[in-house]
Design an enzyme around this catalytic site. Structure first.
Site, PDB file in Angstrom:
ATOM      1  N   ASP A  46     -49.950  18.887  -2.508  1.00 20.52           N
ATOM      2  CA  ASP A  46     -51.136  18.529  -3.287  1.00 20.52           C
ATOM      3  C   ASP A  46     -51.131  19.391  -4.551  1.00 20.52           C
ATOM      4  O   ASP A  46     -51.597  20.530  -4.546  1.00 20.52           O
ATOM      5  CB  ASP A  46     -52.389  18.768  -2.454  1.00 20.52           C
ATOM      6  CG  ASP A  46     -53.666  18.319  -3.153  1.00 20.52           C
ATOM      7  OD1 ASP A  46     -53.650  18.156  -4.386  1.00 20.52           O
ATOM      8  OD2 ASP A  46     -54.687  18.152  -2.457  1.00 20.52           O
ATOM      9  N   GLU A 138     -58.458  29.208   0.426  1.00 18.07           N
ATOM     10  CA  GLU A 138     -58.555  27.749   0.306  1.00 18.07           C
ATOM     11  C   GLU A 138     -59.278  27.274   1.559  1.00 18.07           C
ATOM     12  O   GLU A 138     -58.672  26.959   2.568  1.00 18.07           O
ATOM     13  CB  GLU A 138     -57.154  27.128   0.177  1.00 18.07           C
ATOM     14  CG  GLU A 138     -57.185  25.702  -0.346  1.00 18.07           C
ATOM     15  CD  GLU A 138     -57.350  24.668   0.753  1.00 18.07           C
ATOM     16  OE1 GLU A 138     -58.479  24.539   1.276  1.00 18.07           O
ATOM     17  OE2 GLU A 138     -56.374  24.001   1.088  1.00 18.07           O
TER      18      GLU A 138
END
Length: 350
Positions: A46, A138
């Site tokens: 990603d 994250e």
């Protein structure tokens, strides 16, 4: 370039009290899932996600040079390695998943074991001996809050971050938009009316309760975007993660459309001294692995640019699989403020 393990052992003993990194953690299906390489492959590929962190770290050298960094939920160690390469003097990377064994090998292969210490365990349970200048994580899940990892980040911030320390990302906002996609709506619900000549429509009421994680095309968005919740990660509290927020969506197509779905997505902000990074998961941005979260209506609502939807959206922890219950109540008004439709639904994000 890779040095022996004696220095790493001494460093660990100075910084961590409690069980050693080789100790077996308590089993937890959530953490077990993050031992699966496919999840990490998806996240690493990603580019929107990974490059937002990389660019923020590399392009704000003053924030990281000679600083102590805590990486909560380090996974394969990519963020920790960004920080070390970006000038951090030391990084402690914490994760409760078995992936930490590979993270140690990856860090050693890249000759960064003298600056990155990997600790296996829950951040709530490990005992670190120092305070940190920067906390990076994250932690975001579907619809931002799924998986409840932000709870752990808040605990780590309060316990280990120095006064005035940096949290990355430092802001996050949640958004809502209206969607018209009759074809997808009929495919999801209509197919059950005739399955090889059998009526299976008894399934449908339960389907309306599901918050669906899917990618949507921006051409199907028929309203303004409403930012309904904003978090400052330097001060947010765990109690703030359950809330009710008002919203208003102005529809923007002159011709009549069928409002079939409400769409939840988020944006995270990395505010730096020299460079600001943005991680945007909206339908109008490059698709990420978070895609969007869809709340299908029981009955589509006819709207034009003369209509507005006003209501309240509520997020409450479900206690099941780190999930949330999302409730939406609202009314659609026309140009003379007559109510043309009402929405009152509850969804489960599990």
């Amino acid at each position: 370039c890779c040095r022996g393990s004696w220095r790493r052992k001494q460093w660990y003993q100075r910084r961590v009290r409690g069980k050693p990194p080789s100790a077996e953690p308590q089993r937890d299906a959530y953490f077990d899932s993050y031992a699966d390489y496919s999840i990490h492959s998806e996240m690493l590929q990603d580019k929107v996600r990974t490059e937002a962190y990389r660019d923020f770290i590399y392009r704000n050298p003053a924030l990281f040079a000679n600083k102590a960094v805590l990486d909560v939920g380090c996974g394969t160690g990519i963020l920790s390695m960004f920080c070390a390469k970006g000038g951090a003097s030391s990084v402690v990377a914490v994760d409760n998943s078995e992936i930490v064994e590979k993270a140690r090998l990856i860090i050693k292969r890249n000759c960064l074991e003298d600056r990155i210490l990997v600790v296996q365990g829950k951040i709530e349970e490990v005992a670190l001996e120092e305070k940190f200048d920067v906390l990076v994580s994250e932690w975001m899940g579907y619809a931002l809050l799924f998986e409840c990892m932000l709870d752990s980040v808040i605990l780590a911030r309060d316990k280990y971050l120095k006064p005035g320390g940096v949290v990355a990302p430092n802001r996050a906002s949640m958004f809502l938009s209206g969607l018209s996609d009759v074809k997808s709506y009929e495919k999801r619900f209509g197919q059950w009316k005739n399955v090889y000549d059998f009526d299976m429509s008894d399934v449908v009421p339960d389907l309306y309760k599901e918050a669906v994680v899917e990618s949507v095309q921006s051409k199907h968005i028929i309203s303004t975007a409403c930012g309904f919740k904003h978090f400052d990660l330097s001060v947010v509290k765990v109690t703030d993660l359950e809330f009710s927020s008002a919203f208003a969506l102005q529809f923007n197509k002159q011709e009549e459309q069928q409002l079939t779905t409400l769409v939840v997505y988020f944006t995270c902000f990395f505010d730096g001294e020299e460079f600001n990074a943005v991680l945007d998961t909206s339908p109008r941005a490059t698709t990420t692995h978070w895609v969007q979260t869809l709340l299908y209506l029981r009955e589509p609502v006819s709207v034009t640019s003369q209509h507005i939807l006003e209501g309240v959206i509520r997020f409450k922890k479900s206690g099941v699989k780190r999930g949330y219950v999302i409730s939406v109540k609202g009314k659609v008004f026309n140009e003379i403020k007559d109510v043309t439709a009402e929405i009152n639904q509850e969804y489960f994000l599990h």
